[in-house]
Design an enzyme around this catalytic site. Structure first.
Site, mmCIF file in Angstrom:
data_model
loop_
_atom_site.group_PDB
_atom_site.id
_atom_site.type_symbol
_atom_site.label_atom_id
_atom_site.label_comp_id
_atom_site.label_asym_id
_atom_site.label_seq_id
_atom_site.Cartn_x
_atom_site.Cartn_y
_atom_site.Cartn_z
ATOM 1 N N LYS A 35 12.824 4.587 20.429
ATOM 2 C CA LYS A 35 13.755 4.259 21.511
ATOM 3 C C LYS A 35 13.547 5.180 22.715
ATOM 4 C CE LYS A 35 18.081 3.462 20.236
ATOM 5 N NZ LYS A 35 18.718 2.172 20.433
ATOM 6 N N ARG A 104 22.620 8.424 20.798
ATOM 7 C CA ARG A 104 22.032 7.428 19.896
ATOM 8 C C ARG A 104 20.865 8.010 19.118
ATOM 9 N NH1 ARG A 104 22.984 1.850 21.573
ATOM 10 N NH2 ARG A 104 24.073 1.848 23.549
ATOM 11 N N MET A 115 21.061 4.866 10.759
ATOM 12 C CA MET A 115 21.554 6.135 11.307
ATOM 13 C C MET A 115 22.634 5.895 12.353
ATOM 14 S SD MET A 115 18.145 8.410 11.353
ATOM 15 C CE MET A 115 17.314 7.220 12.324
ATOM 16 N N HIS A 464 16.282 -7.849 -9.703
ATOM 17 C CA HIS A 464 15.388 -8.377 -10.733
ATOM 18 C C HIS A 464 14.871 -9.752 -10.329
ATOM 19 C CE1 HIS A 464 14.565 -10.598 -14.520
ATOM 20 N NE2 HIS A 464 14.013 -9.455 -14.864
ATOM 21 N N ARG A 593 -13.362 -16.337 -15.560
ATOM 22 C CA ARG A 593 -12.886 -15.847 -16.863
ATOM 23 C C ARG A 593 -13.243 -16.903 -17.904
ATOM 24 N NH1 ARG A 593 -8.176 -14.083 -13.408
ATOM 25 N NH2 ARG A 593 -7.757 -11.900 -13.886
ATOM 26 N N ARG A 648 -17.894 -13.701 -16.338
ATOM 27 C CA ARG A 648 -17.533 -12.612 -17.245
ATOM 28 C C ARG A 648 -17.592 -13.110 -18.681
ATOM 29 N NH1 ARG A 648 -11.636 -10.145 -16.971
ATOM 30 N NH2 ARG A 648 -11.064 -12.029 -18.107
ATOM 31 N N SER A 799 -17.716 -4.506 -10.807
ATOM 32 C CA SER A 799 -16.567 -5.202 -10.224
ATOM 33 C C SER A 799 -15.323 -4.499 -10.768
ATOM 34 C CB SER A 799 -16.579 -6.672 -10.625
ATOM 35 O OG SER A 799 -15.450 -7.299 -10.100
ATOM 36 N N GLY A 801 -11.906 -4.022 -12.095
ATOM 37 C CA GLY A 801 -10.808 -4.815 -12.670
ATOM 38 C C GLY A 801 -9.542 -3.995 -12.483
ATOM 39 N N THR A 802 -8.960 -4.125 -11.322
ATOM 40 C CA THR A 802 -7.844 -3.230 -10.995
ATOM 41 C C THR A 802 -6.557 -3.576 -11.746
ATOM 42 O OG1 THR A 802 -7.544 -4.592 -9.047
ATOM 43 C CG2 THR A 802 -8.663 -2.491 -8.735
ATOM 44 N N TYR A 887 -17.419 -6.702 -1.551
ATOM 45 C CA TYR A 887 -16.587 -7.898 -1.494
ATOM 46 C C TYR A 887 -15.265 -7.708 -2.236
ATOM 47 C CZ TYR A 887 -18.049 -8.912 -6.312
ATOM 48 O OH TYR A 887 -18.266 -8.833 -7.657
#
Ligand code: PEP
Ligand code: MG
Length: 915
Positions: A35, A104, A115, A464, A593, A648, A799, A801-802, A887
């Site tokens: 601001k 302010r 705030m 949830h 897969r 895979r 690759s 696999g996270t 990639y």
């Protein structure tokens, strides 16, 4: 988000804690807050900003760390106040003509409503009459004073705000009026006395009469408001660092409530809803900003101001143009007109809808205000995803039932059901249902899966219902508090305006819009998103009927594709998905897969494989699977002809292909009691018991299957190689890559690799074709990441696999935790978003980074990709760009988002390189 995760920039240890609006500029947001920086920028542009000054975030930080204001602050404030008083020709709280100021908050990042702010500082018993005299309006003066005591009492002195509200109600009752504006000067004067009494009673002290003391206390209250519980929670969730502190803006008051030639309004330099160019905004005559928010009277469209006050209107139009050209973006503005004089109270780059963001970005390119790279920074993948959801037909009639929080986007229609059991039952018989609950809990999971959409009357964006629905990609509106949900009587009731009560019974149709939070009675027709129609190739951006939005998306996607370095592939197991992904711009398959090819009728063959006692039984079973797998791959390679396809080998634990242990046990027990036990069932049950694991996700799966079940991986490799040979023969261009899952050590990979190379050599010899197949692995275990340098000796590509990597790094069972305790974690601010959704940079991310570096050190041409869910998540795509992957791979629907974010990431990293 990106920006928010930066820590506070180190500030030079200066003793300058106060900046006049004439001294700052928009680049000083760290020091002056958003601001303050923008007020300074407008002042420098010569726009009519009421004079004032800003106390820096640095002063706030000193206060928060040490518990008291920096010693130099008082004198600096005095000097700036004196200069302000001189410019205004009157002093703060001066009895006969008081200068009043607003105090302010304003942090670097907007924290809406978190705030504090206090208006009308400087009014006192001594100056209220002076204000009345100068303004020529006694009512106005007493009303301003009562507002000050109320706001100051609540925010600075901590008095319960309800006490003031009750006193106002009492005053209205006593007078027999309905609204505040019907209270006259005498009533308000009495109310001021009453308010002062409340302050004394609650604090033991009086309302401070010294204007400077009022100001200092208000500044301190704003500093303190940085650390309220709600502000802390908000920051944790939005990933705003907790040590930034807030700036405080002290600005001379101007009043929009001084009569019909005064007023206040908000304006946008173009329509933030549609992006259309032109004036857009609201105005309220004879009012202050808070009246607009309180909705006491209806605002009029900004165009009406032209009729009411042409000179101010013309000036405002001029200013809006100046601001847009200066900020090169849509600006939103707050302004006040005090007796025919226009004042600018705030501006900032304005929020806008997803569609408007795309349109505006391309308009600004056409106007020559920004270039293509900058246009990419004006949109993001979350907005693009929003544009891809189906939506309600805007032209259809509809009856609004109520509103809640837009928790998970999309448009869903279905029959109202009030419990999970009914949701599941009805959906099994082909009904579309909306699950309506007060709030959901893990027991509702089946119902949520079965429902078309979810509606709750309680809970916010991290409830949830909201978290789970977003995880499932399901439409959800939550926290619709005006709805009375009665699960016992299976109905919901809404008390509408004019005492109209609407009741929705179980089975009645209802429509919910997860993008706006609106809830409608009955069925509102749903139309597919034009943006998806465009990606599908059913609508062309150049076509006459293509709406402006599609054209804008088309152009922005072209910019992104030109600029990105990351390729984008898809996760797809069928030719159909592959073809769609290709239409959406996929440059190959990053993950097929193969387990999905073993389901349905083929499951029995897998059962035979598992039950095989002898080599010949096993070979028989594998022999049955081979041609089916080969045919699958032929289709897939054909759909992705000329592009890489990473296949895979089998990953999940084998028990997933066997009947459920309880069901089978019951079946066998019943059969035994009838003395007609089936031999096959008995063998199956034995196998199920043998394969049963306490933690199947950490058990016999991935590469381990290939190592202990002879011939399984060899069969899959053969199917891939033969399919590739078949495609070569058909003059195709197959580019298969074979990927081994869940490897933890290079030795596992070496054994499988030797076996695979032998099979490939056999197929090449038999067909006389060179197949050019490459072999690589997934990195989805911490050990694999840590020993990536060794693993790269046996892998041509990695690759990441996270999904599994996140699971194993955190020790979270991904199938369990999201529904059980993630809500609590989100509410406590432990993380702002699930690590299964957005990559955890510090933990999982640092393993990825290490594996990239170690892998490339061993094999400089190692190809690197990611195929976990994070591959389509906007923020994660930026991380994968930064660590230098080749990639990302994601589900077909998320490909456009990944393309866009890859382009944005490339532009951002260029920007930071050249800095
Ligand atoms: C992963 O673990 O990230 C992955 C892509 O494999 P899956 O989700 O099939 O376990
Ligand atoms: Mg995995």
């Amino acid at each position: 988000m990106q920006e928010n995760s930066q820590a506070a920039e180190p500030q030079p240890a200066s003793s300058k804690f106060v900046y006049d609006f004439t001294e700052g500029n928009r680049d000083l947001k760290d020091l002056l807050g958003g601001k303050g920086a923008n007020l300074a920028e407008m002042t420098n542009l010569g726009l009519p900003v009421p004079p004032g000054f800003t106390i820096t975030t640095e002063a706030c930080r000193v206060y928060l760390e040490s518990g008291s204001e920096p010693p130099a602050l008082r004198d600096e404030v005095s000097a700036h106040l004196a200069a302000l008083e001189q410019r205004m020709g009157r002093s703060l709280g001066q009895a006969d003509d008081p200068l009043l100021v607003s105090v302010r908050s304003g942090a670097k990042f907007s924290m809406p409503g978190m705030m504090d702010t206090v208006l009308n500082i400087g009014l006192s018993d001594a100056s209220v009459a002076g204000l009345a005299e100068k303004a020529g309006d006694e009512r106005f003066a007493w009303d301003s004073y009562r507002r000050l005591i109320q706001m100051f009492g609540k925010t600075v002195l901590g008095v319960d705000g309800e006490l003031f509200e009750e006193a106002i109600e009492e005053a209205k009752r006593a007078k027999g009026v309905a609204v505040d504006i019907e209270l006259d000067a005498a009533d308000l004067k009495e109310l001021v006395e009453r308010f002062k009494g409340i302050v004394s009673q609650e604090t033991g002290g009086g309302f401070p009469q010294d204007p400077r003391e009022q100001m200092d206390l208000a500044v301190r209250a704003v500093f303190d408001s940085w650390n309220t519980d709600r502000a802390k929670l908000y920051r944790r969730q939005e990933r705003i660092p907790g040590d930034l502190g807030t700036a405080v803006n002290i600005c001379s008051m101007v009043f929009g409530n001084l009569g019909p030639d005064s007023g206040t309004g908000v304006a946008f330099t173009r329509d933030p809803a549609s992006g259309h160019q032109g004036v857009y905004g609201d105005y309220l005559q004879n009012a202050q900003g808070e009246d607009v928010v309180a909705g006491i009277r209806n605002t009029v469209p900004l165009a009406e101001l032209e009729r009411l006050d042409k000179p101010s209107y013309d000036q405002l139009m001029q200013i809006m143009e100046t601001l847009e050209l200066h900020y090169k973006d849509l600006c939103d503005i707050e302004f006040t007109i005090e007796r025919g004089k226009l004042w600018m109270l705030q501006t900032r780059v304005g929020k806008r809808t997803a569609g408007a963001a795309f349109r505006i970005a391309t308009q600004l390119v056409d106007q020559g205000l920004i270039d293509e790279a900058e246009a990419l920074q004006r949109v993001n993948g979350v907005q693009l995803a929003q544009l891809m959801f189906p939506r309600f037909d805007d032209t259809a009639e509809r009856e609004l039932l109520g509103r809640g929080i837009a928790a998970s986007p999309g448009a869903a229609v279905g029959k109202a059901v009030f419990d999970s059991y009914t949701a599941v039952k009805w959906s099994r018989s082909g009904e579309k249902v909306i699950l309506i609950r007060r709030e959901t809990n893990p027991d509702d999971l089946n119902g949520m899966i079965a429902a078309n959409g979810i509606l709750t009357s309680r809970g916010g964006k991290t409830s949830h219902a909201a978290v789970v629905a977003r995880g499932m990609g399901k439409t959800c509106v939550c926290g619709a508090e005006e709805l009375e949900v009665d699960t016992k009587r299976r109905r919901l009731t809404v008390e509408g305006a004019g005492k109209k009560t609407t009741v929705i019974e179980e089975g009645d149709l209802i429509s919910i819009d997860g993008s706006t939070g609106r809830i409608y009675v009955g069925e509102v027709p749903v139309v597919p998103s034009p943006v998806v129609e465009y990606f599908e190739g059913r609508m062309h951006a150049g076509a006459d009927d293509a709406d402006g939005l599609v054209q804008a998306v088309h152009r922005i996607m072209a910019y992104a594709d030109r600029m990105r370095r990351l390729s984008v592939r898809t996760n797809a197991d069928t030719a159909e998905d592959a073809a769609r992904a290709r239409r959406f711009g996929a440059q190959g398959i990053g993950l097929c897969r193969t387990e999905h090819m073993f389901l349905g009728e083929r499951r029995e063959m897998v059962e035979r494989l598992i039950l095989a006692d002898t080599d010949s039984e096993r070979e028989d079973a594998l022999g049955g699977l081979l041609p089916l797998q080969r045919a699958d791959f032929v289709e897939l390679f054909e759909a992705m002809d000329g592009l890489p396809v990473t296949v895979r080998l089998l990953d999940p634990p084998l028990h997933e292909f066997l009947p459920d242990i309880t069901e089978l046990s019951v079946r066998v027990a019943l059969a035994e009691s009838r003395k007609d036990a089936n031999e096959n069932d008995l063998r199956l049950l034995q196998a199920v018991h043998k394969l049963h694991e306490q933690n199947p996700m950490l058990g016999l799966r991935g590469v381990r299957l290939g190592l202990v079940i002879p011939g399984l991986f060899a069969m899959q490799v053969r199917a891939i190689a033969e399919a590739a040979a078949h495609r070569v023969e058909a003059k195709g261009d197959p580019r298969a890559e074979i990927m081994i899952p869940l490897v933890g050590t290079v030795q596992e990979l070496e054994i499988i690799r030797d076996e695979a190379e032998q099979v490939i050599a056999e197929v090449e010899a038999a067909t006389g074709t060179e197949l050019g197949l490459s072999l690589g692995t997934m990195i989805e275990l911490p050990r694999a990441a840590l020993t990536a340098g060794q693993i790269a000796e046996a892998a041509e590509f990695f690759s990441f696999g996270t999904n599994d990597l996140t699971q194993t790094v955190w020790g979270f069972s991904r199938d369990d935790v999201e529904a059980s305790f993630f809500t609590a974690y989100l509410e406590k601010g432990i993380f702002g978003v699930s690590p299964f959704e957005t990559i955890d940079r510090d933990g999982v991310g640092s393993l990825v980074r290490h594996a990239v570096e170690a892998g490339r050190a061993t094999r400089p041409d190692l190809k690197l990709g990611i195929c976990g869910e994070h591959g389509g998540d906007p923020e994660s795509v930026h991380f994968f760009h930064e660590v230098g992957l080749d990639y990302v791979s994601c589900s077909p629907f998320r490909i456009p988002v990944a393309r866009l974010e890859a382009g944005r990431a490339a532009v951002q990293s260029k920007g930071s390189d050249s800095r």
